[in-house]
Design an enzyme around this catalytic site. Structure first.
Site, PDB file in Angstrom:
ATOM      1  CG  ASP A   1      -2.106   0.937   1.047  1.00  0.00           C
ATOM      2  OD1 ASP A   1      -2.384   1.494   0.107  1.00  0.00           O
ATOM      3  OD2 ASP A   1      -3.600   0.667   2.556  1.00  0.00           O
TER       4      ASP A   1
ATOM      5  CG  ASP B   1      -6.184  -5.252   1.985  1.00  0.00           C
ATOM      6  OD1 ASP B   1      -6.764  -5.930   2.411  1.00  0.00           O
ATOM      7  OD2 ASP B   1      -5.200  -4.529   2.466  1.00  0.00           O
TER       8      ASP B   1
ATOM      9  CG  ASP C   1     -17.408 -11.623   5.255  1.00  0.00           C
ATOM     10  OD1 ASP C   1     -17.782 -11.134   5.735  1.00  0.00           O
ATOM     11  OD2 ASP C   1     -17.066 -10.100   4.380  1.00  0.00           O
TER      12      ASP C   1
ATOM     13  CG  ASP D   1      -2.973  -7.144   8.821  1.00  0.00           C
ATOM     14  OD1 ASP D   1      -3.477  -7.582   7.886  1.00  0.00           O
ATOM     15  OD2 ASP D   1      -2.342  -5.916   8.410  1.00  0.00           O
TER      16      ASP D   1
HETATM   17  C1  GLA Z   1      -3.828  -4.557   6.121  1.00  0.00           C
HETATM   18  C2  GLA Z   1      -3.215  -5.876   4.932  1.00  0.00           C
HETATM   19  C3  GLA Z   1      -1.759  -5.641   5.183  1.00  0.00           C
HETATM   20  C4  GLA Z   1      -1.153  -4.348   4.753  1.00  0.00           C
HETATM   21  C5  GLA Z   1      -2.168  -3.232   4.677  1.00  0.00           C
HETATM   22  C6  GLA Z   1      -2.253  -2.034   3.820  1.00  0.00           C
HETATM   23  O1  GLA Z   1      -3.615  -4.315   6.679  1.00  0.00           O
HETATM   24  O2  GLA Z   1      -3.897  -6.810   5.770  1.00  0.00           O
HETATM   25  O3  GLA Z   1      -1.335  -6.730   4.878  1.00  0.00           O
HETATM   26  O4  GLA Z   1      -1.190  -4.673   3.047  1.00  0.00           O
HETATM   27  O5  GLA Z   1      -3.728  -3.505   4.558  1.00  0.00           O
HETATM   28  O6  GLA Z   1      -2.803  -0.921   3.935  1.00  0.00           O
END
Ligand code: GLA
Length: 377
Positions: free
Chosen positions: A49, A126, A164, A183
């Protein structure tokens, strides 16, 4: 794209978060080659990101932030390709990415074309800010179709964190890997949490679409974007062994340009990687010695393509413990006259099992991973 074994590479998020730029990507590409990662199989370099401007251009296309990527994204992609690596990028199925940048909802086809024009080989996709009116499966179908028709072979890496009931529909979309957990953070607690979450959904992993346990934190030692105090090198070795053993994609998240040698050796253990990349990609299962399941002690096995069996003893507790397995549970009964020859992938110990059970003391946070052969008359 049909993926035969778990993808391997490096991703910018864990260490750099929004702080990414051309120099980081180019020097990381250099390090992946010079420090031997590419040779071991780590082939994708993925920008996560925060790479884009906050507005699309006049024709509705995503645009790289010129302050971060002064020569544009194609330049970075060409550099990465010039090193013999593959180039990955990130977008999201909602109206914004998780960090609030423009995202691909209702722009799937134009974005896939843009990625193809830059030379992208891998797209992480994502699930933030997705409209509640469109089912997740449809959002992932849209991008999968767009990628499959963009004129370039692009690996589709779904990232809906298991939300989901992703496990039930992700394979139909055409993804080659899917985030099966939330995460990761750079802490032992996070590693344990993701391990136990994954245990429940191991049967969903397999050739073509792999359960992705999230990027590795090996070598971070509390530095970077997901640092929560960090772990010891022993804990990182156990973390890597679990991810590799469970057949997860192996995406490094640390700054490999400057990392302790010990952690580099962990990430580059060829025998551990071979278990992860085993061509049969058979299901991994838990051994319980017919019912033994103490808290924080995990024994896993996986039949391998050449007839060997991989067995892992993982001590997730904070004290040394005796761990082991019963050969009969692996399909090697005493009555067969057969036994197992164990080869440990970290210490290189070779051990011939003399009894119908095998046990040994495993240090706190430690692991033993065996590649075993069935031997005897
Ligand atoms: C989510 C994803 C992470 C990362 C962040 C980036 O949390 O699960 O792995 O890509 O977004 O904003």
């Amino acid at each position: 794209m049909f993926q035969k074994t778990p993808p391997m590479g490096w991703n910018s998020w864990n260490t750099f978060g929004s702080d990414i730029n051309e120099e980081v990507i180019l020097t990381m590409a250099d390090a992946m080659v010079e420090k031997g990662y590419l040779e071991k199989g780590y082939e994708y370099l993925v920008i996560d990101d925060c790479w884009s401007l906050h507005e699309r251009d006049s024709e509705g296309r995503l645009q790289a932030d010129p302050e971060k990527f002064p020569h544009g994204m194609k330049y970075a992609a060409d550099y990465v390709h010039g090193k013999g690596l593959k180039f990955g990028m990130y977008s999201c199925s909602g109206t914004l990415t998780c960090a609030g940048y423009p995202s691909s909802y209702d722009h799937e086809y134009i974005d896939a074309q843009t990625f193809a024009s830059w030379g992208v080989d891998f797209l992480k996709y994502d699930y933030c800010y997705h409209p509640k009116t469109v089912p997740g499966r449809v959002l992932y179908h849209r991008m999968a179709n767009a990628l499959n028709n963009c004129g370039r072979d692009i690996l589709f890496s779904a990232c809906s964190w298991g939300a989901d009931e992703t496990a039930k529909w992700i394979k139909e979309t055409g993804a080659s890997m899917w985030r099966s957990t939330g995460d990761i953070f750079d802490s032992w607690e996070s590693i344990k949490k993701l391990t136990y979450e994954q245990l429940e959904i191991l049967p969903y992993a397999g050739v073509g679409c792999f359960n992705d346990m999230d990027m590795l934190v090996v070598g971070m030692h509390g530095k970077g974007n997901v640092g929560l105090g960090g772990c010891s090198s022993l804990q990182y070795r156990t973390h890597f062994s679990i991810w590799a053993f469970m057949g997860s994609p192996l995406m490094i998240g640390s700054d490999i340009r400057e990392m302790p040698d010990e952690d580099c050796l962990t990430l580059q253990n060829e025998e551990m990687i071979a278990i992860n990349q085993d061509p049969a990609c058979r299901q991994i299962a838990q051994l319980t010695s017919f019912g033994w399941k103490p808290e924080n002690l995990l024994v896993l096995f996986r039949p391998l393509a050449d007839g060997d069996i991989a067995i892992g003893l993982f001590n997730l507790s904070d004290e040394a413990r005796h761990m082991g397995f019963v050969l009969d549970e692996l399909g090697v009964p005493v009555s067969s006259g057969k036994t197992l020859l164990l080869h440990e992938v970290w210490t290189k110990d070779d051990i011939l099992v003399k009894n119908e059970t095998y046990t040994e003391r495993v240090e706190a946070y430690g692991c033993r991973v065996f590649r075993t052969k069935i031997v005897g008359k």
